[in-house]
Design a protein around this motif. Sequence first.
Motif, PDB file in Angstrom:
ATOM      1  N   ALA A  34       0.834  -1.194   0.000  1.00 12.37           N
ATOM      2  CA  ALA A  34       0.000   0.000   0.000  1.00 12.37           C
ATOM      3  C   ALA A  34       0.872   1.249   0.000  1.00 12.37           C
ATOM      4  O   ALA A  34       2.069   1.199   0.287  1.00 12.37           O
ATOM      5  N   MET A  35       0.235   2.370  -0.328  1.00 11.99           N
ATOM      6  CA  MET A  35       0.907   3.668  -0.300  1.00 11.99           C
ATOM      7  C   MET A  35       0.445   4.471   0.906  1.00 11.99           C
ATOM      8  O   MET A  35      -0.745   4.611   1.161  1.00 11.99           O
ATOM      9  N   PHE A  36       1.403   4.991   1.642  1.00 13.65           N
ATOM     10  CA  PHE A  36       1.170   5.937   2.725  1.00 13.65           C
ATOM     11  C   PHE A  36       1.529   7.314   2.174  1.00 13.65           C
ATOM     12  O   PHE A  36       2.494   7.446   1.409  1.00 13.65           O
ATOM     13  N   ILE A  37       0.797   8.340   2.546  1.00  9.62           N
ATOM     14  CA  ILE A  37       1.123   9.702   2.108  1.00  9.62           C
ATOM     15  C   ILE A  37       1.104  10.626   3.317  1.00  9.62           C
ATOM     16  O   ILE A  37       0.083  10.758   3.994  1.00  9.62           O
ATOM     17  N   HIS A  38       2.246  11.269   3.581  1.00  7.67           N
ATOM     18  CA  HIS A  38       2.318  12.318   4.594  1.00  7.67           C
ATOM     19  C   HIS A  38       2.389  13.655   3.856  1.00  7.67           C
ATOM     20  O   HIS A  38       3.396  13.977   3.219  1.00  7.67           O
ATOM     21  N   TRP A  39       1.316  14.398   3.954  1.00  5.21           N
ATOM     22  CA  TRP A  39       1.216  15.685   3.265  1.00  5.21           C
ATOM     23  C   TRP A  39       0.396  16.619   4.124  1.00  5.21           C
ATOM     24  O   TRP A  39      -0.713  16.272   4.562  1.00  5.21           O
ATOM     25  N   GLY A  40       0.939  17.799   4.393  1.00  2.00           N
ATOM     26  CA  GLY A  40       0.226  18.742   5.245  1.00  2.00           C
ATOM     27  C   GLY A  40       0.838  20.121   5.153  1.00  2.00           C
ATOM     28  O   GLY A  40       1.670  20.418   4.285  1.00  2.00           O
ATOM     29  N   LEU A  41       0.459  20.968   6.082  1.00  2.00           N
ATOM     30  CA  LEU A  41       0.960  22.335   6.112  1.00  2.00           C
ATOM     31  C   LEU A  41       2.489  22.350   6.270  1.00  2.00           C
ATOM     32  O   LEU A  41       3.178  23.210   5.709  1.00  2.00           O
ATOM     33  N   TYR A  42       3.002  21.371   6.999  1.00  2.00           N
ATOM     34  CA  TYR A  42       4.444  21.237   7.203  1.00  2.00           C
ATOM     35  C   TYR A  42       5.197  21.010   5.887  1.00  2.00           C
ATOM     36  O   TYR A  42       6.381  21.332   5.776  1.00  2.00           O
ATOM     37  N   SER A  43       4.511  20.469   4.875  1.00  4.71           N
ATOM     38  CA  SER A  43       5.164  20.214   3.583  1.00  4.71           C
ATOM     39  C   SER A  43       5.581  21.511   2.906  1.00  4.71           C
ATOM     40  O   SER A  43       6.519  21.527   2.098  1.00  4.71           O
ATOM     41  N   ILE A  78      -3.800   8.420   3.489  1.00  6.58           N
ATOM     42  CA  ILE A  78      -3.230   9.770   3.488  1.00  6.58           C
ATOM     43  C   ILE A  78      -3.593  10.498   4.776  1.00  6.58           C
ATOM     44  O   ILE A  78      -4.626  10.225   5.394  1.00  6.58           O
ATOM     45  N   THR A  79      -2.756  11.443   5.161  1.00  4.42           N
ATOM     46  CA  THR A  79      -2.944  12.197   6.400  1.00  4.42           C
ATOM     47  C   THR A  79      -4.136  13.151   6.283  1.00  4.42           C
ATOM     48  O   THR A  79      -4.070  14.156   5.576  1.00  4.42           O
ATOM     49  N   ALA A  80      -5.199  12.835   7.010  1.00  2.00           N
ATOM     50  CA  ALA A  80      -6.331  13.763   7.123  1.00  2.00           C
ATOM     51  C   ALA A  80      -6.005  14.862   8.124  1.00  2.00           C
ATOM     52  O   ALA A  80      -6.339  16.030   7.935  1.00  2.00           O
ATOM     53  N   LYS A  81      -5.350  14.469   9.215  1.00  2.00           N
ATOM     54  CA  LYS A  81      -4.856  15.433  10.212  1.00  2.00           C
ATOM     55  C   LYS A  81      -3.679  14.807  10.933  1.00  2.00           C
ATOM     56  O   LYS A  81      -3.783  13.705  11.475  1.00  2.00           O
ATOM     57  N   GLY A 133      -2.431  19.401  13.778  1.00  2.00           N
ATOM     58  CA  GLY A 133      -3.833  19.794  13.915  1.00  2.00           C
ATOM     59  C   GLY A 133      -4.476  20.336  12.663  1.00  2.00           C
ATOM     60  O   GLY A 133      -5.687  20.607  12.652  1.00  2.00           O
ATOM     61  N   PHE A 134      -3.703  20.498  11.571  1.00  2.00           N
ATOM     62  CA  PHE A 134      -4.248  21.070  10.345  1.00  2.00           C
ATOM     63  C   PHE A 134      -4.964  19.990   9.544  1.00  2.00           C
ATOM     64  O   PHE A 134      -4.364  18.985   9.161  1.00  2.00           O
ATOM     65  N   ALA A 135      -6.249  20.192   9.296  1.00  2.00           N
ATOM     66  CA  ALA A 135      -7.040  19.215   8.547  1.00  2.00           C
ATOM     67  C   ALA A 135      -6.829  19.417   7.059  1.00  2.00           C
ATOM     68  O   ALA A 135      -7.014  20.523   6.540  1.00  2.00           O
ATOM     69  N   MET A 136      -6.484  18.343   6.371  1.00  2.00           N
ATOM     70  CA  MET A 136      -6.233  18.402   4.927  1.00  2.00           C
ATOM     71  C   MET A 136      -7.510  18.143   4.133  1.00  2.00           C
ATOM     72  O   MET A 136      -7.453  17.701   2.986  1.00  2.00           O
ATOM     73  N   TYR A 137      -8.640  18.435   4.729  1.00  2.00           N
ATOM     74  CA  TYR A 137      -9.927  18.270   4.057  1.00  2.00           C
ATOM     75  C   TYR A 137     -10.858  19.357   4.572  1.00  2.00           C
ATOM     76  O   TYR A 137     -10.520  20.116   5.488  1.00  2.00           O
ATOM     77  N   VAL A 196       5.331  -0.107   8.340  1.00  2.00           N
ATOM     78  CA  VAL A 196       5.218   1.200   7.681  1.00  2.00           C
ATOM     79  C   VAL A 196       6.614   1.756   7.475  1.00  2.00           C
ATOM     80  O   VAL A 196       7.439   1.766   8.381  1.00  2.00           O
ATOM     81  N   ASP A 197       6.874   2.192   6.252  1.00  2.00           N
ATOM     82  CA  ASP A 197       8.216   2.602   5.864  1.00  2.00           C
ATOM     83  C   ASP A 197       8.092   3.795   4.925  1.00  2.00           C
ATOM     84  O   ASP A 197       6.984   4.161   4.508  1.00  2.00           O
ATOM     85  N   THR A 198       9.204   4.404   4.594  1.00  2.00           N
ATOM     86  CA  THR A 198       9.155   5.569   3.723  1.00  2.00           C
ATOM     87  C   THR A 198      10.221   5.483   2.633  1.00  2.00           C
ATOM     88  O   THR A 198      11.237   4.808   2.803  1.00  2.00           O
ATOM     89  N   THR A 199       9.955   6.134   1.509  1.00  2.00           N
ATOM     90  CA  THR A 199      10.815   6.004   0.337  1.00  2.00           C
ATOM     91  C   THR A 199      12.186   6.636   0.520  1.00  2.00           C
ATOM     92  O   THR A 199      13.125   6.292  -0.193  1.00  2.00           O
ATOM     93  N   ASN A 200      12.310   7.593   1.441  1.00  2.00           N
ATOM     94  CA  ASN A 200      13.632   8.131   1.777  1.00  2.00           C
ATOM     95  C   ASN A 200      13.789   8.096   3.296  1.00  2.00           C
ATOM     96  O   ASN A 200      13.553   7.049   3.888  1.00  2.00           O
ATOM     97  N   ASP A 201      14.203   9.163   3.946  1.00  2.00           N
ATOM     98  CA  ASP A 201      14.349   9.134   5.408  1.00  2.00           C
ATOM     99  C   ASP A 201      13.203   9.837   6.130  1.00  2.00           C
ATOM    100  O   ASP A 201      12.824   9.435   7.226  1.00  2.00           O
ATOM    101  N   SER A 202      12.684  10.905   5.542  1.00  2.00           N
ATOM    102  CA  SER A 202      11.613  11.669   6.177  1.00  2.00           C
ATOM    103  C   SER A 202      10.262  11.182   5.672  1.00  2.00           C
ATOM    104  O   SER A 202      10.134  10.712   4.539  1.00  2.00           O
ATOM    105  N   TRP A 203       9.247  11.293   6.496  1.00  2.00           N
ATOM    106  CA  TRP A 203       7.894  10.941   6.061  1.00  2.00           C
ATOM    107  C   TRP A 203       7.312  12.095   5.237  1.00  2.00           C
ATOM    108  O   TRP A 203       6.902  11.910   4.100  1.00  2.00           O
ATOM    109  N   ALA A 204       7.306  13.289   5.816  1.00  2.00           N
ATOM    110  CA  ALA A 204       6.873  14.463   5.060  1.00  2.00           C
ATOM    111  C   ALA A 204       8.040  14.985   4.217  1.00  2.00           C
ATOM    112  O   ALA A 204       9.206  14.646   4.447  1.00  2.00           O
ATOM    113  N   TYR A 205       7.724  15.813   3.234  1.00  2.00           N
ATOM    114  CA  TYR A 205       8.745  16.347   2.340  1.00  2.00           C
ATOM    115  C   TYR A 205       9.788  17.145   3.116  1.00  2.00           C
ATOM    116  O   TYR A 205       9.463  17.997   3.955  1.00  2.00           O
TER     117      TYR A 205
END
Length: 565
Positions: A29-38, A100-103, A107-111, A260-269
């Motif tokens: 499966a694909m995990f996605i960490h995406w948020g305001l921090y990105s 994918i990260t909803a929150k 605390g930032f909701a991605m929806y 759960v793993d990530t394609t590089n070292d960090s989860w978010a960009y």
Amino acid sequence: MDKLWGDRVVKLRAENAERGQLFDEGNYAMFIHWGLYSLLGNEVDGKTYYGIGEWIMNPRMAGIPVEKYKQLAGQFNPTNFDAKAIARIAKDAGMKYIVITAKHHDGFAMYDSKACDFNIVDAMPWKKDPMKELATACREAGLGFGFYYSHNQDWTFPGGNGGPKIDEDGNPATFDDYFVKKCVPQVNEITTEYGPIELVWFDTPGNMPKEYVQQLVDLVHKNQPRALVSGRAGHGLGDYQTLGDMEVPRENIEGMWESVDTTNDSWAYAWYDEYWKSPKEILHRLIACVGRGGTYMLNIGPRGDGSVPDRAVQTLTTAGEWIRRYPQVVYNTDASPWQHALPWGDVTRKDNTLFLCVFDWPSSGKLYLPNLNTKVQSAKLLTGHDSIPVSTTVQRNWVVIDLPPQAPEQLASVIQVDLESEPIVDPVWALDPNQETEVLAEFAEVEKAKQSRKRWMEKFGEWKAVVHAHGFEKGGKASWEIDVHQPGEYNVSLTYAGTGRLVWRVEIEGGEKIQNQQNSSHNYQTFPIGWVHFPEAGRYTVSARCIDGDIPSASLKAIHFEPIE
């Protein structure tokens, strides 16, 4: 972190559950960490912070004040987000669903959340709900869809764990304020407004009371009867076991579980993070998880503008091309009967068929399957949609497969072995006659020594773990039962950490002893000890012990045997 991640659970099994078919059979499966921090990409006020980007506002990273962090929403404008492209990347990679990260903890909701206006629609100029688009794109692509939701930590909402202690009116805020006003309503939103949900991935329950977790789990199951809840919900209330971050197990695990793993070292960009896992490493870790009986969820971290780094796409796609040629190796398969990897690769199983995934092609033209006690019906080397029959012989309970000199695949070649009945294997560690065999301290029996798991971070949030033998007392040792097929000379090395020069002794019970002094360091390195001789084929007990130097610092990770040609 083990306390923060919550109790591990072995609960739901495929044979007694209608839920989780895609999880149990898809295995990838694909995990996605995406948020305001990105948007920050780990750079704040011209300074780069090294570690996992989704924790950037935390005091252990940049320590961004709540109000300053909230103001970033006005700059967040992900115009390059393309839900169909992300679904296509997952599909091309061979993945079966997306979470994918909803929150996250910030605390930032991605929806488009009605429960809190600190969200991607109300707090920023973009005014779109990307989760609606991604849920639709997943359905159109035939992928499952799910949400990550940080249910305990919330660093910007009053009362959330790690968040403000007073509300906007200056009144004391409790966890109940956060839980009732934000957490429960948002979990209800993500499980009622986005169509069928495959999975709700809660995280870091910490000391969250059990009754709160139970309420969330019940809400998910009520709104999405076929959805799973991650093992990190807490208190053993999840539907399956979730391992630690970036943890790929070395030994088979019962029940349903995921790594759960990530394609590089960090989860978010993170702008600087270009240490990508190669396609071969992705496949190696995926097949290791499937071969241990579990599911592998691999993360990408889109940039703040919504785009996915090209190198992540390239590595995932290349690995996915291999999976498309050999889907039977990955999907709806069971764990290896050897219960651990083999020196040349790993094994997955479907009923009476074994799929041998050879990452290190034997130069001798012979591949060894140790202690397989079921008769081989046939064996063939797969080459995409075609195959080449290969011959097998049996030598002292070892199946020997004759192979051509060149591997047909660059990443991993596959040999299909059909057995006359269910595979019966003695999983004892066996020395491969072709190449080095590494046997971890995790598989040792210890005497007058300790054996435990050690976990540490290379950078903030980049977790490493090892089961090590340590605390050697006088006469203390780590021992392994070893099966030797080809007698002769073997070079023995040890992988260990410690302080200063250490003296190690390796001994064959009833045979020779060798010892050597080598240096050590805080990180694990491999040092040669010397040659040992196994006079005949059979079973041996081999032990290793630290006998001089700063013995309390000695931490043994593995022993290695390399045949001398």
